[in-house]
Enzyme design. Sequence first.
Site, PDB file in Angstrom:
ATOM      1  N   LYS A 112     -10.454  40.693  -9.600  1.00 58.28           N
ATOM      2  CA  LYS A 112     -11.753  41.166  -9.095  1.00 58.28           C
ATOM      3  C   LYS A 112     -11.601  41.942  -7.797  1.00 58.28           C
ATOM      4  O   LYS A 112     -12.289  42.943  -7.582  1.00 58.28           O
ATOM      5  CB  LYS A 112     -12.704  39.989  -8.886  1.00 58.28           C
ATOM      6  CG  LYS A 112     -13.254  39.436 -10.174  1.00 58.28           C
ATOM      7  CD  LYS A 112     -14.422  38.528  -9.910  1.00 58.28           C
ATOM      8  CE  LYS A 112     -14.966  37.969 -11.217  1.00 58.28           C
ATOM      9  NZ  LYS A 112     -15.982  36.953 -10.998  1.00 58.28           N
ATOM     10  N   LYS A 197     -11.139  39.553 -21.847  1.00 59.21           N
ATOM     11  CA  LYS A 197     -12.143  38.496 -22.065  1.00 59.21           C
ATOM     12  C   LYS A 197     -13.545  39.099 -22.212  1.00 59.21           C
ATOM     13  O   LYS A 197     -13.847  40.108 -21.574  1.00 59.21           O
ATOM     14  CB  LYS A 197     -12.110  37.571 -20.845  1.00 59.21           C
ATOM     15  CG  LYS A 197     -12.977  36.345 -20.959  1.00 59.21           C
ATOM     16  CD  LYS A 197     -13.035  35.586 -19.638  1.00 59.21           C
ATOM     17  CE  LYS A 197     -14.003  36.211 -18.665  1.00 59.21           C
ATOM     18  NZ  LYS A 197     -14.364  35.342 -17.530  1.00 59.21           N
ATOM     19  N   LYS A 200     -19.500  38.366 -18.880  1.00 55.74           N
ATOM     20  CA  LYS A 200     -20.896  38.794 -18.873  1.00 55.74           C
ATOM     21  C   LYS A 200     -21.184  39.907 -17.874  1.00 55.74           C
ATOM     22  O   LYS A 200     -22.137  40.639 -18.035  1.00 55.74           O
ATOM     23  CB  LYS A 200     -21.826  37.603 -18.634  1.00 55.74           C
ATOM     24  CG  LYS A 200     -21.634  36.893 -17.307  1.00 55.74           C
ATOM     25  CD  LYS A 200     -22.734  35.857 -17.156  1.00 55.74           C
ATOM     26  CE  LYS A 200     -22.206  34.477 -16.868  1.00 55.74           C
ATOM     27  NZ  LYS A 200     -21.450  34.371 -15.624  1.00 55.74           N
TER      28      LYS A 200
END
Length: 331
Positions: A112, A197, A200
């Site tokens: 991230k 992955k 969301k």
Amino acid sequence: MTRVFSGVKPTGHLTLGNYLGAMRRWAEVDQHQADALFCVVDLHALTVDHDPARVRRLSRQAATLLLAAGLDPQLCTVFVQSHVDEHARLSYLLECVATDGEMRRMIQYKEKAAREQQRGGSVRLSLLTYPALMAADILAYDTDEVPVGEDQTQHVELARDLAVRFNHRYGHTFVVPRATAPKVAARVMNLQHPTSKMGKSDDSGPGIVYLLDEPDVVRKKVMRAVTDSGQEVVYDRQGRPGVANLLEILAACEGGDPEQLSGAYETYGALKKDTAEAVVELLRPVQERHRELCADPAYVEGVLRAGAEKARKMARPTVDAAYRAIGLLPA
Ligand code: AMP
Ligand code: TRP
């Protein structure tokens, strides 16, 4: 009785990955067999760029979806993290037990942070310290088991390490938790990018099935899933990630085994069709219940208020004990 704790972050609309990797087990197994707490971890949603109104909206939606997925406030405790001060109180102590190096080693942080930097943005300090807060979520409740998807096992391992270290240095205070993952679909992959992955908050909408997607949208997304070159339907996560992902999703929906299922299909098209229908049927009752609950926001609010009150009472003694053990004067 086994104590179970798990959480979901309101950083985006909840996905099929959240449901198969975590929420479904919470509803079908954990709440019946354990003393379980499930939390909308809103403080964690502040670790990346955020819009306050959106976090508020998504927190309400996540709580409603947890109930729609079958969590029953008579059987388990459902609440919002920021309603219970103990999480933030304990997080600071765990930052005093953790090291800078072990935080920087977290895969999720590295990924991230790199993404933020690529975009030219800055990385919030809370993104680095996030696993200390997550450890606090878990350790405050004397948790034995943490049912999560595969992406969270490294964070739960860190929570274990911090519990062991704290107990060793300051005397036995915390139960040492362990992560549990589902047998299939512990890592549901993005339908368009089957080596990543299904997350969301990713930008790739067509590869993500959201729990509130209409049946036709679900069908379209599954039918357009990227499959691998080759014709045969074989279960090979490395070599054929796209097909393996569909087989896992279908197996998870039907309670079967992906390897065995692969033998039943001649073509990718037939596999996609059955997977799409299985997902539509899986989500149907969740969506129906969600519609009902949306009509009664006061009920959801009441559940969260009562949940926070119960959670606060459970966490307080452990967090107070940690404050005393580490050397802080009792108030
Ligand atoms: P998060 O959306 O990151 O708050 O995750 C909430 C729970 O869902 C955690 O237990 C995650 O491990 C799980 N989860 C999220 N995405 C996936 C996925 N694609 N496959 C399996 N589990 C997932
Ligand atoms: N970090 C988890 C995720 O991104 C969410 C989470 C926060 C959590 N605190 C937790 C999960 C405690 C389990 C237990 O999915």
